[in-house]
Design a protein around this motif. Sequence first.
Motif, mmCIF file in Angstrom:
data_model
loop_
_atom_site.group_PDB
_atom_site.id
_atom_site.type_symbol
_atom_site.label_atom_id
_atom_site.label_comp_id
_atom_site.label_asym_id
_atom_site.label_seq_id
_atom_site.Cartn_x
_atom_site.Cartn_y
_atom_site.Cartn_z
ATOM 1 N N ARG A 76 0.834 -1.208 0.000
ATOM 2 C CA ARG A 76 0.000 0.000 0.000
ATOM 3 C C ARG A 76 0.866 1.254 0.000
ATOM 4 N NH1 ARG A 76 -4.548 0.755 -2.104
ATOM 5 N NH2 ARG A 76 -5.643 -1.169 -1.997
ATOM 6 N N HIS B 36 2.315 1.594 -3.477
ATOM 7 C CA HIS B 36 1.287 2.052 -4.410
ATOM 8 C C HIS B 36 0.989 3.532 -4.183
ATOM 9 C CE1 HIS B 36 -2.745 2.595 -6.112
ATOM 10 N NE2 HIS B 36 -2.268 1.795 -7.042
ATOM 11 N N THR C 90 -2.885 -4.648 -6.259
ATOM 12 C CA THR C 90 -3.364 -3.399 -5.664
ATOM 13 C C THR C 90 -3.654 -2.371 -6.745
ATOM 14 O OG1 THR C 90 -2.142 -3.830 -3.630
ATOM 15 C CG2 THR C 90 -2.761 -1.543 -4.047
#
Length: 171
Positions: free
Chosen positions: A17, A20, A73
Amino acid sequence: MFFRVLGNKAGSESPVRRLHAAAVAQSRRPELYRNLGVPDTVDGRFELLTLHIVLLLERLRDLPAIRQDLFDTYVSDLDGALREMGVGDLSVGRRMKQLGQVFYGRAAAFDAAFKALPDDLELREVIARTVFRGEGGNAAALAGYASDCRTSLADGPIDSLLAGCPAWGRL
């Protein structure tokens, strides 16, 4: 609107995360649009995000699980962005399939262009064709930036990368 949902989901503390979110933040940099002429459109934003994700995926070649999680993701957040933009449930699957094909085409084109470096002609051509759609922009400058990012990411420590602090190139 395209970037609003990207990087803002639960679990943002995970390394994937954070990575990203770093790609989203970097692809939002105003200088890329203002100084290099990247179109500030949904397509232009998609192309820049995809370029940054491809650069990260290349750096993560030796970490296949993290690499796959980053790709998943990216895809999941594209799905969410389409839904937020009002694409209906019945159309999302078809649009995601199209985006997947576009992504794999871009990834293959960038991979071939990266292999040709330091000769950046192929990279400039890929960028002119995809990011700028053959219209305006500064493909040479964006190719230089992408090449610099690639080198900086390769030289940067993996711990910093996984902490969500990739060593992007100079703008």
